[in-house]
Scaffold this motif. Sequence first.
Motif: not given
Lengths: 134, 134
Positions: A100, A104, B55, B58, B93
């Motif tokens: 993550a 980010k 992703t 996430l 995120v």
Amino acid sequence: MSELTISQIAQQAGIRPSTIRYYESINVLPEPRRVSGQRRYDETILERLAFIQVTQKLGFSLTEIQQLLQSHNEDAQLSEQWQNIAQQKLVQVELLLQRASNVKQLLSQGLQCGCSNLLDCIQCVLLNCNSAQR
Amino acid sequence: MSELTISQIAQQAGIRPSTIRYYESINVLPEPRRVSGQRRYDETILERLAFIQVTQKLGFSLTEIQQLLQSHNEDAQLSEQWQNIAQQKLVQVELLLQRASNVKQLLSQGLQCGCSNLLDCIQCVLLNCNSAQR
DNA sequence: GTACAGGTTAAAGTTGACTTGAAGTCAAGA
DNA sequence: TCTTGACTTCAAGTCAACTTTAACCTGTAC
């Protein structure tokens, strides 16, 4: 000691009453006490709901969450089982945290460098290019 | 310049060939070149698959991922759109990162303190109790 | 040439996580 | 008493993300 109805709880938790009933039906939530057939909760249920929401977002299935929540008032074997599940999950959460933070970085650097799509940005991040390329 | 078949790619990415075909059908992956009808990929597809996997974990939907990947060779408006989506997603995120580290703390402290279930551990973490309670 | 491993499509099926709908119960207020 | 609003159950419906199935094609090995 305030006793809340299902829709009050739902509102506070940001979910629908039907979701709470569903969770109860699959044993992710315990059966609450009833007042003339209607469910009544105390506020500790909110803690549990919050936990469910976060762990779900982290990729745990409701079945896994149920396992985490239910090695309770049972023998030592189940306590061990919970430790095992928790250990596994800890590893997964750590991995996700790493990834993550990569995403980010990708997103925020992408926003800085002004790439017009993500694959450009992947390149951009890999090459450590900070300059705006329009 | 090595050209890989769909099942070689699938194996390297840890997914099934059917998933790759599915991604192609919903435009998350581009149409690859073909050799007598069969798909052939170069290794850059693995980068893209890795991005999709992270992703997704996430919490991005495939539709959102497609949007992130596709504001490409299009006009400036779409580039702006990608910036908007990226900005939004960045916030999500970051939130998830925070919460994930809470869960991580919960799980690891739970493993240390020896609580036999999670709700005990929530209490334990809140009360900052480090001692083993059996 | 024929068997076989691995590819192809399109359509239908599956799974997890809910949501919706229909039909009913219950208590408080007009 | 009757209506209203909020609850109840149970069954069926929905949605995203795949997976499976069926029927077919293709290049290589024997």
